[in-house]
Enzyme design. Structure first.
Site, short mmCIF file in Angstrom:
data_model
loop_
_atom_site.label_atom_id
_atom_site.label_comp_id
_atom_site.label_asym_id
_atom_site.label_seq_id
_atom_site.Cartn_x
_atom_site.Cartn_y
_atom_site.Cartn_z
N LYS A 166 0.92 -1.56 0.47
CA LYS A 166 -0.16 -0.20 -0.24
C LYS A 166 0.99 1.23 0.14
O LYS A 166 1.70 0.98 0.64
CB LYS A 166 -0.84 -0.25 1.54
CG LYS A 166 -1.70 1.27 1.11
CD LYS A 166 -3.07 0.83 2.58
CE LYS A 166 -3.57 2.21 2.73
NZ LYS A 166 -4.78 1.88 4.13
N SER B 258 -9.70 0.00 7.48
CA SER B 258 -9.19 -0.51 5.76
C SER B 258 -9.14 -1.34 5.03
O SER B 258 -8.11 -1.50 4.21
CB SER B 258 -8.34 0.58 6.24
OG SER B 258 -9.13 1.96 6.01
N SER C 120 -9.46 2.31 2.96
CA SER C 120 -8.68 2.91 2.33
C SER C 120 -8.01 1.19 1.60
O SER C 120 -6.93 2.62 0.54
CB SER C 120 -8.04 3.51 2.83
OG SER C 120 -6.92 3.32 4.16
#
Length: 493
Positions: free
Chosen positions: A80, A179, A155
């Protein structure tokens, strides 16, 4: 052979690599070819390091040939883009850091590198990890591989999609309020939020420092166990990283949950939960009962306060953490007549609307005259939520519920309604506030889209969560289902 390689779990790929039936270079090329084929549509990645990944894979093959293979050696993984990877651009999905190159590795990344894992690229996210749909990225909107007209969750949507679409065998995400777990559920993969402090946050660009936690996405609980074991543990660079010993999580997956007590909180079957979601989750709980677990009805009475509590605490911490992005030391800088104007111009251009909204919420909650009414009160309610879990775990070993009250929703459906978007995380927020670990597993489909089962455990008892998840996945095949990507030719839809 390409499709066969992309169906492998990490554990299966490791076995083939060690037996020299496949090479790390072949496995990495397969992942890169899949990215080339589908990611122009799915937009899971912000940056792909083709040459670097193949070079890492070649080194991994040398390690394997020398008999030095570790569980993640030669395994293609995605990171990420809120985690620092030395020498690569780390944007956090924001114009504020569009061209910032990380000068060091996050501890979790360094630990993957120490096992000679292959890091193929950085994945898209909601800006500064603030969002539930991966629509708030400053660069691209990530699409759900099960239906590209729908969101992947957020997210960490890019990391979830990378695994679901076979672009990587595993990935790292972060979970502040859901997330990892929510996009895992919406994309039909397995995702683990470890206990707060289980994994070092050094090198993670902070959103809410008392909530942020790094964790893995993979296809199975066993794969998550391998990834967690690699990245967990104390760190001299992070005082919040616990000194708890790191067990061999994968070795503890013994296939037996007979006698385990699993609590089902009545508050988690909320109004507005889609019927198909509830049906799939209740069927999964029934399956756990058939596998030998005792199912116990429990109550977590302060659950309904988690949403407002989180949206005071997290924005307050964000407003403090993001104050460093002022155009002076690093990141975006826009010239003005004076320093104040430069800061205003830089932050106005660098931050997107959701980030600005949360900074304003947090600044208001921390301001003179409102601190006691909002932030202090929210911290007191957080203590009550934590006590709910402490009391529940005196009765049960694990808590089971839905991960998300809905399946993936259409892109754009909630962008103009922040409250509706925030409600997407209503079932994941309590565990984040309490700091307990959570695992999301595929448990069925509703309207053709994946549904996630959420398992919550005692602090630092990820082993039990992973055991339950592994036993469930041995008995079911939901985690083996793959989206049909034949229609994705690599062109914009």
């Amino acid at each position: 052979m390409l499709m066969d390689l992309l169906q492998l779990t990490i554990a299966e790929a490791h076995a083939l690599l060690v037996r020299r039936e496949i090479s790390a270079v072949e496995l990495t090329r397969a992942a890169l070819e899949r990215i080339l084929a589908v990611d122009n549509t799915l937009k899971a990645f912000l940056d792909i390091d083709d040459e670097g990944a193949l070079a890492q894979a070649a080194v991994a093959d040398q390690r394997i040939a020398g008999g030095n293979a570790q569980p993640l050696t030669g395994i293609p993984l995605a990171i990420k883009d809120v985690l620092c990877v030395r020498g690569t651009i780390t944007t956090c999905g924001s114009r504020m850091l569009e061209n910032w190159v990380a000068p060091y590795d996050a501890t979790a990344v360094a630990r993957l590198k120490a096992q000679d894992a292959v890091l193929i690229g950085k994945t898209n996210l909601d800006e500064f990890a603030m969002g539930s749909s991966t629509e708030n990225s400053a660069f691209v909107v990530t699409r759900n591989p099960w239906d590209p007209t729908r969101v992947p969750g957020g997210s960490s949507g890019g990391s979830a999609v990378a695994v679901a679409a076979g672009e990587a065998l595993g990935s790292l995400g972060t979970d502040t309020g859901g997330s990892i777990r929510q996009p895992a559920a919406l994309c039909g993969v397995t995702g683990l939020k470890p206990t707060y402090g289980r994994v070092s946050r050094y090198g993670l660009v902070a959103f809410a420092s008392s909530l942020d936690q790094i964790g893995p996405f993979a296809r199975t609980a066993r794969d998550c166990a391998l990834l967690l074991e690699a990245i967990a543990g104390a760190d001299i660079n992070d005082s919040t990283a616990a000194r708890e010993p790191v067990p061999s999580y994968a070795a503890m997956l013994d296939g037996d949950i007979r006698g385990l007590r699993i609590g089902v909180p009545r508050e988690y079957f909320v109004a507005g939960m889609e019927a198909g979601v509830e049906q799939a989750v209740r069927a999964a709980i029934d399956c756990l009962r058939e596998l030998g677990a005792a199912i116990v009805d429990i109550s977590l009475p302060h659950t309904r306060y988690a949403l407002p509590t989180y949206y005071i605490i997290a924005p307050s911490e964000a407003s403090a953490n993001l104050a460093r992005f002022n155009g002076v030391r690093y990141g975006l800088h826009i010239e003005g007549e004076n320093v104040i104007e430069e800061m205003e111009l830089t932050r106005g251009a660098g931050f997107g609307p959701e980030v600005r909204r949360r900074i304003m919420l947090g600044t208001y909650a921390l301001s003179a005259g409102y601190y006691d009414a909002y932030y202090r009160r929210a911290q007191q309610v957080r203590t009550l939520i934590r006590r709910d879990f402490q009391q529940a775990f005196q009765q049960v070993d694990v808590i089971a519920a839905a991960t998300s009250p809905t399946v993936a929703f259409p892109i754009g459906a909630k962008l103009d309604d922040p409250l509706a978007m925030y409600l997407s995380d209503v079932l994941t927020l309590p565990a984040s506030l309490a700091g307990v670990p959570g695992l999301s597993l595929p448990c069925g489909f509703a309207d053709g889209l994946p549904v996630g089962l959420q398992l919550l455990g005692r602090p630092f008892d990820e082993a039990t969560l992973l055991k339950v998840g592994d036993v469930y996945q041995r008995a079911t095949d939901w985690h083996t289902r793959r989206p049909d990507l034949t229609a994705l030719t690599g062109n914009e839809p």
